[in-house]
Design a protein around this motif. Structure first.
Motif, mmCIF file in Angstrom:
data_model
loop_
_atom_site.group_PDB
_atom_site.id
_atom_site.type_symbol
_atom_site.label_atom_id
_atom_site.label_comp_id
_atom_site.label_asym_id
_atom_site.label_seq_id
_atom_site.Cartn_x
_atom_site.Cartn_y
_atom_site.Cartn_z
ATOM 1 N N TYR A 32 -6.917 2.954 3.934
ATOM 2 C CA TYR A 32 -8.034 3.028 2.984
ATOM 3 C C TYR A 32 -7.516 3.485 1.619
ATOM 4 O O TYR A 32 -7.918 2.992 0.576
ATOM 5 C CB TYR A 32 -9.047 4.027 3.509
ATOM 6 N N GLY A 89 -15.682 -0.367 2.571
ATOM 7 C CA GLY A 89 -16.157 -1.150 3.705
ATOM 8 C C GLY A 89 -17.206 -2.168 3.289
ATOM 9 O O GLY A 89 -17.236 -3.281 3.808
ATOM 10 N N PHE A 132 -17.208 0.475 11.025
ATOM 11 C CA PHE A 132 -16.463 0.874 9.829
ATOM 12 C C PHE A 132 -17.421 1.165 8.684
ATOM 13 O O PHE A 132 -17.350 2.191 8.025
ATOM 14 C CB PHE A 132 -15.493 -0.248 9.437
#
Ligand code: PHE
Length: 453
Positions: free
Chosen positions: A106, A30, A227
């Motif tokens: 991710y 992130g 996030f």
């Protein structure tokens, strides 16, 4: 680890262990991958300005709110809500879904990081030509099978650590590798900042052009705060649930967001100046990290070695986040469905891996598929999870604490029953009860209208 309501729950081995693990959850792709490219695509300084505003009004507030709820109940999200108000358990469930979705893509990006370790090892970081670097990256991510292999490797690593349990898996390596990443990023930032033409990138990132602000840009900044700080889906509820009653929640709620933001800014200042110095496109999207930093390494003495080390550390940072994502899902089935940890990790890790496949293929063979206008599959899943589910989770958490559980109960937990002083307590209460939920709701509605119009 068998942590259910009856048995004694695992707790963090030490204060520093918790901070590192929570910061480890926050600091990850992130900051290093998502923040720079989101800033690039959403007007640079304007995005960063909004990020800060939202961090101050919503970020700190929610960090404390989640840790408080987790520590008070000593349960993972679904159980935590249920314990205080039966009817709210589904809000925890929303977080489990968000974790599932986020980890699915991710892990795809985590796979790209592993691939780039291999690239660096084979001495590929000797070129600074945007075309060539873009070509190498494009060739890799559009390949139908290779990224999936790396996606699988990343998932297996994540699984392996989660099966090991809270203390054993998470705390051990953080103490060395997180500081190492920090130092490494500062070095890269300096190299980037001293490239000819780099200053344009600094201006782009730090000087806001307010005319760039739209509903969509504000929503992106909001999604980025959630996030990046691992908020809105119960990660910090889960981590807080392993904290003991002596710990000072106030300090942690400030330190983690500050550290996280510092790392995002350093990553931005490592990547965007290089974007301008080498003539890449700041709006280049998800590939920005992978295309620009190899060019920076090519301009450093021992660049390939730096490249290997850097991507290894990024992989570590990504893993300390991905385990926290999987942990939310696993803690749910362990606590609620009484599965054992190993079975839960393998079954759900496998399902999340499958869920990630379309995200990976959507960049190549399935590039024509769109869910959200203008976004590929990966970016669409990211959008739904980060810009919709996480803010929604955050909004509901504020309503829950401010209006259902009640501020007085929260104050008691935050101050360890009045044992520690918290001068800003009333300010925090006001933020939780009024400011944060209203701000989230406005940004949310505006942003969604803007994106779908
Ligand atoms: N905060 C992590 C990162 O920045 C990602 C994450 C989001 C982790 C939500 C847990 C929950 O990489």
């Amino acid at each position: 680890m068998k942590d259910n309501q009856i048995q004694q729950r695992d707790q963090w081995g030490s204060k520093i262990g918790f901070i590192l693990a929570a910061a480890g959850s926050a600091v990850g792709l992130g900051n290093i991958w998502r923040f720079p490219f989101m800033a690039g695509a959403n007007g640079g300084g304007a995005f960063v300005f909004l990020y800060f505003a939202i961090l101050v009004l919503v970020g700190f507030t929610l960090m404390m709110a989640e840790l408080t709820l987790g520590r008070h109940t000593q349960l993972s999200p679904v159980g935590a809500y249920r314990k205080l108000k039966e009817k709210w358990a589904w809000v925890g469930g929303l977080g489990v879904i968000a974790g599932f979705l986020i980890l699915s893509f991710y892990s795809v990006i985590g796979g790209w990081v592993i691939k780039y370790i291999v690239q660096a090892l084979t001495g590929a970081f000797t070129i600074a030509d945007p075309e060539v670097l873009g070509g190498i990256f494009g060739g890799f991510i559009t390949n139908p099978t290779e990224p999936l292999i790396y996606h699988a490797i990343f998932m297996i690593l994540t699984l392996g650590i989660v099966i090991g349990g809270v203390k054993g898996g998470i705390e051990k390596y953080s103490k060395i590798l997180m500081p190492a990443l920090f130092v490494m990023m500062i070095l890269i930032m300096f190299r980037s900042l001293t490239l000819p033409g780099a200053f344009e990138g600094v201006k782009f990132l730090l000087v806001p052009d307010f005319s760039k602000i739209t509903g969509g840009v504000v929503l992106s900044a909001l999604g980025q705060v959630f996030f990046s700080l691992s908020l809105g889906m119960g990660t910090m509820i889960t981590y807080g649930s392993y904290l003991n009653k002596e710990e000072n929640l106030i300090d942690s709620s400030l330190q983690i967001p500050l550290l996280d933001t510092a790392i995002a800014l350093i990553a931005g200042l490592a990547i965007l100046p290089a974007v301008f110095a080498f003539g890449f496109d700041p709006e280049g999207g998800a590939g920005l990290l992978f295309i620009t930093l190899p060019a920076v390494f090519s301009q450093m003495p021992l660049g390939s070695l730096f490249g290997v080390l850097f991507f290894v550390l990024v992989l570590f940072a990504a893993l300390t986040s991905s385990i926290s994502l999987l942990e939310v899902v696993v803690a749910y089935v362990v606590d609620e469905k009484k599965w054992n940890r190993k079975k839960a990790s393998i079954v759900f890790g496998g399902l999340i891996f499958l869920m990630g496949i379309p995200s990976s293929l959507g960049i190549g063979v399935w590039e024509k598929v769109t869910i959200i206008p203008g976004l590929d599959i990966l970016d669409s899943v990211d959008f739904v999870a980060s810009n919709i589910l996480l803010p929604l989770g955050g909004l509901l958490l504020c309503i829950f604490i401010g209006w259902v559980w009640g501020l007085d109960n929260a104050y008691k937990e935050v101050t360890n029953d009045g044992k520690i002083s918290f001068p800003m307590m009333k300010v925090w209460g006001f933020l939780v009860k009024w400011v944060a939920p209203i701000a989230i709701a406005i940004v949310f509605v505006q942003g969604i209208i803007d994106v779908f119009k």
